[in-house]
Motif scaffolding. Structure first.
Motif, PDB file in Angstrom:
ATOM      1  N   THR A 138     -35.818  32.488 -32.792  1.00  0.00           N
ATOM      2  CA  THR A 138     -35.898  30.932 -32.136  1.00  0.00           C
ATOM      3  C   THR A 138     -34.564  30.786 -31.668  1.00  0.00           C
ATOM      4  OG1 THR A 138     -35.268  29.767 -34.143  1.00  0.00           O
ATOM      5  CG2 THR A 138     -37.608  30.128 -33.880  1.00  0.00           C
ATOM      6  N   LEU A 139     -34.360  29.714 -30.904  1.00  0.00           N
ATOM      7  CA  LEU A 139     -33.202  29.007 -30.318  1.00  0.00           C
ATOM      8  C   LEU A 139     -32.139  28.822 -31.431  1.00  0.00           C
ATOM      9  CD1 LEU A 139     -34.057  27.353 -27.144  1.00  0.00           C
ATOM     10  CD2 LEU A 139     -32.599  29.724 -27.474  1.00  0.00           C
ATOM     11  N   ASN A 140     -32.519  28.116 -32.695  1.00  0.00           N
ATOM     12  CA  ASN A 140     -32.145  27.909 -33.733  1.00  0.00           C
ATOM     13  C   ASN A 140     -31.340  29.084 -34.367  1.00  0.00           C
ATOM     14  OD1 ASN A 140     -30.842  25.918 -35.384  1.00  0.00           O
ATOM     15  ND2 ASN A 140     -32.521  26.141 -36.902  1.00  0.00           N
ATOM     16  N   GLN A 141     -32.025  30.008 -34.743  1.00  0.00           N
ATOM     17  CA  GLN A 141     -31.881  31.264 -35.230  1.00  0.00           C
ATOM     18  C   GLN A 141     -30.593  31.908 -34.518  1.00  0.00           C
ATOM     19  OE1 GLN A 141     -35.560  32.937 -35.627  1.00  0.00           O
ATOM     20  NE2 GLN A 141     -35.504  33.127 -37.900  1.00  0.00           N
ATOM     21  N   LEU A 142     -30.933  32.119 -32.910  1.00  0.00           N
ATOM     22  CA  LEU A 142     -29.860  32.603 -32.070  1.00  0.00           C
ATOM     23  C   LEU A 142     -28.560  31.814 -32.204  1.00  0.00           C
ATOM     24  CD1 LEU A 142     -32.197  33.621 -29.144  1.00  0.00           C
ATOM     25  CD2 LEU A 142     -31.050  35.106 -30.707  1.00  0.00           C
ATOM     26  N   ARG A 143     -28.736  30.538 -32.161  1.00  0.00           N
ATOM     27  CA  ARG A 143     -27.436  29.620 -32.402  1.00  0.00           C
ATOM     28  C   ARG A 143     -26.520  30.088 -33.664  1.00  0.00           C
ATOM     29  NH1 ARG A 143     -30.542  25.046 -30.334  1.00  0.00           N
ATOM     30  NH2 ARG A 143     -30.251  25.223 -27.917  1.00  0.00           N
ATOM     31  N   LYS A 144     -27.289  30.188 -34.670  1.00  0.00           N
ATOM     32  CA  LYS A 144     -26.660  30.286 -35.768  1.00  0.00           C
ATOM     33  C   LYS A 144     -25.855  31.680 -35.604  1.00  0.00           C
ATOM     34  CE  LYS A 144     -30.067  28.620 -39.141  1.00  0.00           C
ATOM     35  NZ  LYS A 144     -30.959  28.932 -40.360  1.00  0.00           N
ATOM     36  N   LEU A 145     -26.518  32.869 -35.305  1.00  0.00           N
ATOM     37  CA  LEU A 145     -26.002  34.208 -34.778  1.00  0.00           C
ATOM     38  C   LEU A 145     -24.801  34.026 -33.909  1.00  0.00           C
ATOM     39  CD1 LEU A 145     -29.090  36.374 -34.746  1.00  0.00           C
ATOM     40  CD2 LEU A 145     -27.373  36.353 -36.521  1.00  0.00           C
ATOM     41  N   GLU A 146     -24.808  33.136 -32.928  1.00  0.00           N
ATOM     42  CA  GLU A 146     -23.808  33.000 -31.992  1.00  0.00           C
ATOM     43  C   GLU A 146     -22.645  32.401 -32.690  1.00  0.00           C
ATOM     44  OE1 GLU A 146     -24.256  29.800 -29.188  1.00  0.00           O
ATOM     45  OE2 GLU A 146     -23.966  31.284 -27.483  1.00  0.00           O
ATOM     46  N   ARG A 147     -22.659  31.469 -33.577  1.00  0.00           N
ATOM     47  CA  ARG A 147     -21.540  31.103 -34.243  1.00  0.00           C
ATOM     48  C   ARG A 147     -20.985  31.854 -35.095  1.00  0.00           C
ATOM     49  NH1 ARG A 147     -25.182  26.151 -34.326  1.00  0.00           N
ATOM     50  NH2 ARG A 147     -25.673  26.668 -36.392  1.00  0.00           N
ATOM     51  N   LEU A 148     -21.489  32.760 -35.519  1.00  0.00           N
ATOM     52  CA  LEU A 148     -21.044  33.850 -36.319  1.00  0.00           C
ATOM     53  C   LEU A 148     -19.901  34.351 -35.934  1.00  0.00           C
ATOM     54  CD1 LEU A 148     -21.682  34.717 -39.490  1.00  0.00           C
ATOM     55  CD2 LEU A 148     -22.761  36.760 -38.398  1.00  0.00           C
ATOM     56  N   GLY A 149     -18.789  34.476 -36.858  1.00  0.00           N
ATOM     57  CA  GLY A 149     -17.467  35.109 -36.300  1.00  0.00           C
ATOM     58  C   GLY A 149     -16.672  35.388 -37.600  1.00  0.00           C
ATOM     59  N   ALA A 150     -15.683  36.103 -37.461  1.00  0.00           N
ATOM     60  CA  ALA A 150     -14.599  36.546 -38.343  1.00  0.00           C
ATOM     61  C   ALA A 150     -14.089  35.531 -39.133  1.00  0.00           C
ATOM     62  CB  ALA A 150     -13.473  37.514 -37.722  1.00  0.00           C
ATOM     63  N   GLN A 151     -14.064  35.658 -40.497  1.00  0.00           N
ATOM     64  CA  GLN A 151     -13.507  35.024 -41.592  1.00  0.00           C
ATOM     65  C   GLN A 151     -11.953  35.376 -41.977  1.00  0.00           C
ATOM     66  OE1 GLN A 151     -16.003  34.644 -44.974  1.00  0.00           O
ATOM     67  NE2 GLN A 151     -17.398  33.273 -43.865  1.00  0.00           N
ATOM     68  N   GLU A 152     -11.435  34.691 -42.687  1.00  0.00           N
ATOM     69  CA  GLU A 152      -9.793  34.992 -42.795  1.00  0.00           C
ATOM     70  C   GLU A 152     -10.183  36.463 -43.561  1.00  0.00           C
ATOM     71  OE1 GLU A 152      -6.599  33.127 -45.659  1.00  0.00           O
ATOM     72  OE2 GLU A 152      -8.098  31.866 -44.734  1.00  0.00           O
ATOM     73  N   GLY A 153      -9.168  37.360 -43.224  1.00  0.00           N
ATOM     74  CA  GLY A 153      -8.992  38.706 -43.525  1.00  0.00           C
ATOM     75  C   GLY A 153      -9.877  39.664 -42.970  1.00  0.00           C
ATOM     76  N   GLU A 154     -10.773  39.246 -42.042  1.00  0.00           N
ATOM     77  CA  GLU A 154     -11.626  40.189 -41.115  1.00  0.00           C
ATOM     78  C   GLU A 154     -11.057  40.421 -39.897  1.00  0.00           C
ATOM     79  OE1 GLU A 154     -15.973  39.271 -43.129  1.00  0.00           O
ATOM     80  OE2 GLU A 154     -15.370  38.347 -41.331  1.00  0.00           O
ATOM     81  N   THR A 155     -11.431  41.407 -39.556  1.00  0.00           N
ATOM     82  CA  THR A 155     -11.000  41.767 -38.011  1.00  0.00           C
ATOM     83  C   THR A 155     -11.663  40.923 -37.179  1.00  0.00           C
ATOM     84  OG1 THR A 155     -12.091  43.686 -37.898  1.00  0.00           O
ATOM     85  CG2 THR A 155      -9.890  44.148 -38.550  1.00  0.00           C
TER      86      THR A 155
END
Length: 117
Positions: free
Chosen positions: A59-76
């Motif tokens: 769904t668009l909501n699931q895609l938006r969740k994935l889109e906002r996913l990014g690196a957290q502190e300590g990750e490349t």
């Protein structure tokens, strides 16, 4: 003058309706997903394949969740392994999104998926 504006409005609404009916929204969404995957370090060909599969199944909501996913502190900024990618996807806390993303990645990496046009 009023009649002209009304005709323009009706034509514009009809055009938007036809654009949406014939897949305009899906195409834009697929392109955004593909661009996000490429930005995350997925090769262009595989990103196109994955985006096609993901936009069909999520769904668009699931895609938006994935889109906002990014690196957290300590990750490349770009994950260096498939394990890192899956760890980030799991943060979405949506089993279906994780399953579809992992399946799309595997199918497309093995060359069984179709390329998005």
């Amino acid at each position: 003058m009023r009649r002209t504006l009304l005709v323009i409005l009706v034509v514009a609404l009809a055009g938007l309706g036809l654009w949406g009916y014939f897949g305009g929204v899906e195409e834009v969404t697929q392109r955004r997903v593909e661009a996000a995957l490429v930005d995350a370090g997925v090769p262009q060909e595989q990103a196109g394949c994955m985006a096609a599969r993901m936009t069909e199944r999520l769904t668009l909501n699931q895609l938006r969740k994935l889109e906002r996913l990014g690196a957290q502190e300590g990750e490349t900024a770009t994950p260096l392994s498939s394990g890192e990618i899956l760890a980030r996807v799991r943060r979405v806390d949506d089993p279906e999104a994780v399953e579809v993303t992992a399946t799309a990645a595997a199918i497309c990496a093995l060359g069984f998926g179709r390329r998005a046009q």
